[in-house]
Write a protein that holds these residues in place. Structure first.
Motif, short mmCIF file in Angstrom:
data_model
loop_
_atom_site.label_atom_id
_atom_site.label_comp_id
_atom_site.label_asym_id
_atom_site.label_seq_id
_atom_site.Cartn_x
_atom_site.Cartn_y
_atom_site.Cartn_z
N CYS A 241 44.97 14.09 -14.81
CA CYS A 241 45.35 13.11 -13.79
C CYS A 241 44.12 12.38 -13.25
CB CYS A 241 46.07 13.83 -12.64
SG CYS A 241 45.12 15.17 -11.91
N HIS A 242 44.38 11.37 -12.43
CA HIS A 242 43.30 10.71 -11.71
C HIS A 242 42.75 11.68 -10.66
CE1 HIS A 242 43.77 6.67 -13.37
NE2 HIS A 242 45.08 6.87 -13.31
N SER A 243 41.47 11.61 -10.43
CA SER A 243 40.84 12.50 -9.47
C SER A 243 41.38 12.25 -8.06
CB SER A 243 39.32 12.27 -9.44
OG SER A 243 38.74 12.56 -10.68
N PRO A 244 41.76 13.31 -7.33
CA PRO A 244 42.05 13.12 -5.91
C PRO A 244 40.82 12.52 -5.23
CG PRO A 244 42.73 15.29 -6.64
CD PRO A 244 41.94 14.70 -7.77
N PRO A 245 40.99 11.70 -4.19
CA PRO A 245 39.87 11.00 -3.57
C PRO A 245 38.64 11.86 -3.27
CG PRO A 245 41.92 10.19 -2.68
CD PRO A 245 42.28 11.33 -3.58
N PRO A 246 38.80 13.08 -2.71
CA PRO A 246 37.58 13.87 -2.43
C PRO A 246 36.79 14.21 -3.69
CG PRO A 246 39.47 14.75 -1.24
CD PRO A 246 40.00 13.76 -2.21
N VAL A 247 37.49 14.47 -4.80
CA VAL A 247 36.81 14.81 -6.05
C VAL A 247 36.14 13.56 -6.63
CG1 VAL A 247 37.11 15.70 -8.39
CG2 VAL A 247 38.44 16.67 -6.50
N ALA A 248 36.84 12.43 -6.58
CA ALA A 248 36.27 11.18 -7.09
C ALA A 248 35.01 10.80 -6.32
CB ALA A 248 37.31 10.07 -7.01
N GLU A 249 35.04 10.98 -5.01
CA GLU A 249 33.89 10.64 -4.18
C GLU A 249 32.71 11.57 -4.46
OE1 GLU A 249 35.31 10.80 -0.20
OE2 GLU A 249 36.75 9.14 -0.49
N THR A 251 32.08 13.29 -7.30
CA THR A 251 31.61 13.34 -8.69
C THR A 251 31.47 11.98 -9.35
OG1 THR A 251 33.85 13.51 -9.60
CG2 THR A 251 32.77 15.57 -8.96
N GLY A 252 32.18 10.98 -8.84
CA GLY A 252 32.19 9.67 -9.49
C GLY A 252 33.02 9.66 -10.76
N ILE A 253 33.77 10.73 -11.00
CA ILE A 253 34.60 10.85 -12.20
C ILE A 253 36.04 10.48 -11.85
CG2 ILE A 253 35.49 12.42 -13.95
CD1 ILE A 253 32.89 13.99 -13.70
N ALA A 254 36.62 9.57 -12.60
CA ALA A 254 37.93 9.03 -12.23
C ALA A 254 39.10 9.86 -12.74
CB ALA A 254 38.07 7.60 -12.74
N GLN A 255 38.94 10.50 -13.91
CA GLN A 255 40.04 11.23 -14.52
C GLN A 255 39.60 12.64 -14.87
OE1 GLN A 255 40.81 8.47 -17.69
NE2 GLN A 255 42.41 7.41 -16.53
N ILE A 256 40.43 13.61 -14.57
CA ILE A 256 40.02 15.01 -14.67
C ILE A 256 41.15 15.88 -15.24
CG2 ILE A 256 38.42 14.89 -12.71
CD1 ILE A 256 40.70 16.25 -11.05
N ALA A 257 40.79 17.12 -15.52
CA ALA A 257 41.79 18.17 -15.78
C ALA A 257 41.82 19.05 -14.53
CB ALA A 257 41.39 18.99 -16.99
N MET A 258 42.99 19.26 -13.99
CA MET A 258 43.13 20.01 -12.74
C MET A 258 44.01 21.23 -12.96
SD MET A 258 44.42 18.70 -8.98
CE MET A 258 45.99 18.07 -9.58
N ALA A 259 43.48 22.39 -12.70
CA ALA A 259 44.25 23.63 -12.80
C ALA A 259 44.71 24.03 -11.41
CB ALA A 259 43.40 24.74 -13.40
N ASN A 260 46.02 24.11 -11.23
CA ASN A 260 46.59 24.56 -9.97
C ASN A 260 47.08 26.00 -10.13
OD1 ASN A 260 46.65 22.15 -8.14
ND2 ASN A 260 47.73 21.28 -9.90
#
Length: 333
Positions: A241-249, A251-260
């Motif tokens: 998914c797209h990075s949640p705002p705190p993660v994007a801010e 890391t500067g990375i827009a798209q990530i793998a997120m494990a919930n």
């Protein structure tokens, strides 16, 4: 009049994108009839049987495939307003109409039912579809927690079916509700389900660069297959998914793998212990993971509901689309 008919067809639909907007389209039913009582359901069923109309039942319209839309020659029997709820606190059971939504928010304090993960899922289709819900591995499929049902058969007969039914037919009908979905040969007007003490939920998210997606996947699968018996208390998902705002801010990375990862415990202490045990192999992430949040089951459904944004079946479906559709917000938790 035509617009009113289209609204009657699509009004409850969670996924209305496939519903025709032209009232003359042959994919639409001949009528939409709302029933709020068992007698009204019985009257509609008898009328349709005598008039050669097929009956398509809709309790909430939450199905992705609009399984209640079968074209001309059918009538949609909408039972979404049959949403009564009676709780027996002594025997820990609840008798509910098929239109009951968000049942956990309506139960007395201390009682819980493993409803659908996404908030707003009505019980009718959820239970007939098997009912894989909150704490599925811990509590089992929700359809297996049904004690009895009241239903109107195609003949108009009103029955109450349970595992110790009076006849083989009633026992067979009771078994058919466990995954029968839209093929169930009747209209269920109420379910009696087993309740449980309210558990504690602990939820945390772990963020990885896309190139590293195999590491959390393999770790999560390893936990599920090789874990001890208490692994049934854990639920996990891996999303691209797209990075949640705190993660994007950060890391500067827009798209990530997120494990919930979510853990269910009888106490907060147990939940923390299990969470630490089953996330130790994925804690080395692109940013330090936050402390997991202690949540009520109702809060869990609201968070998961954000993974089903408007105009997208699931957040990752818009992975390459509008970033705003995919961002998850935790502010209200």
């Amino acid at each position: 009049e035509e617009q009113g008919f289209i609204e009657a067809v699509s009004g409850r639909a969670f996924n209305s994108r496939g519903i025709p907007s032209d009232a003359n389209d042959d994919r639409l039913p001949d009528a939409v009839l709302n029933a709020t009582t068992v007698k009204a359901v019985q009257a509609v069923v008898k009328y349709c049987a005598s008039s050669s109309f097929k009956v398509a039942v809709r309790s909430g319209g939450h199905s992705w495939d609009t399984s209640w839309l079968h074209g001309r020659g059918t009538v949609i029997l909408d039972v979404g307003d049959m949403a009564t709820l009676q709780v027996d606190t002594v025997n820990k059971t609840a008798t509910c109409g098929p239109g009951v939504r968000d049942i956990i928010s309506k139960l007395p304090d201390g009682l819980f039912f493993p409803c659908g993960h996404c908030n707003g899922v009505p019980l009718g289709g959820y239970l007939l579809g098997g009912g894989f819900g909150l704490g599925g591995a811990k509590y089992g499929m929700a359809s297996m927690l049904v004690k009895s049902v009241e239903a109107v058969l195609a003949s108009g007969e009103i029955i109450v079916a349970n595992s110790s039914g009076k006849s083989d037919r009633d026992k067979a009908l009771f078994n058919l509700l466990k995954g029968g979905y839209s093929g169930f040969p009747g209209v269920i007007t109420s379910f009696t389900v087993q309740l449980f003490p309210t558990p504690v939920a602990l939820m945390g998210a772990f963020f990885f660069e896309l190139k590293d997606w195999r590491r959390p996947l393999e770790a999560l699968l390893d936990m599920q297959w090789k874990g001890e018996d208490d692994v049934a208390n854990m639920e996990s998902t891996l999303c691209f998914c797209h990075s949640p705002p705190p993660v994007a801010e950060a890391t500067g990375i827009a798209q990530i793998a997120m494990a919930n990862v979510m853990v269910w415990g009888d106490t907060e202490e147990e939940a923390h212990s299990l969470f630490a045990k089953y996330t130790k192999d994925i804690s080395d992430t692109m940013i330090p993971p936050e402390e997991p949040k202690v949540l009520t089951p109702e809060e869990v459904t609201k968070i998961i509901g954000q993974m089903y944004p408007p105009k997208a079946r699931f957040a990752p479906h818009a992975f390459l689309g509008d970033e705003s559709v995919c961002n998850m917000s935790y502010e209200d938790v």
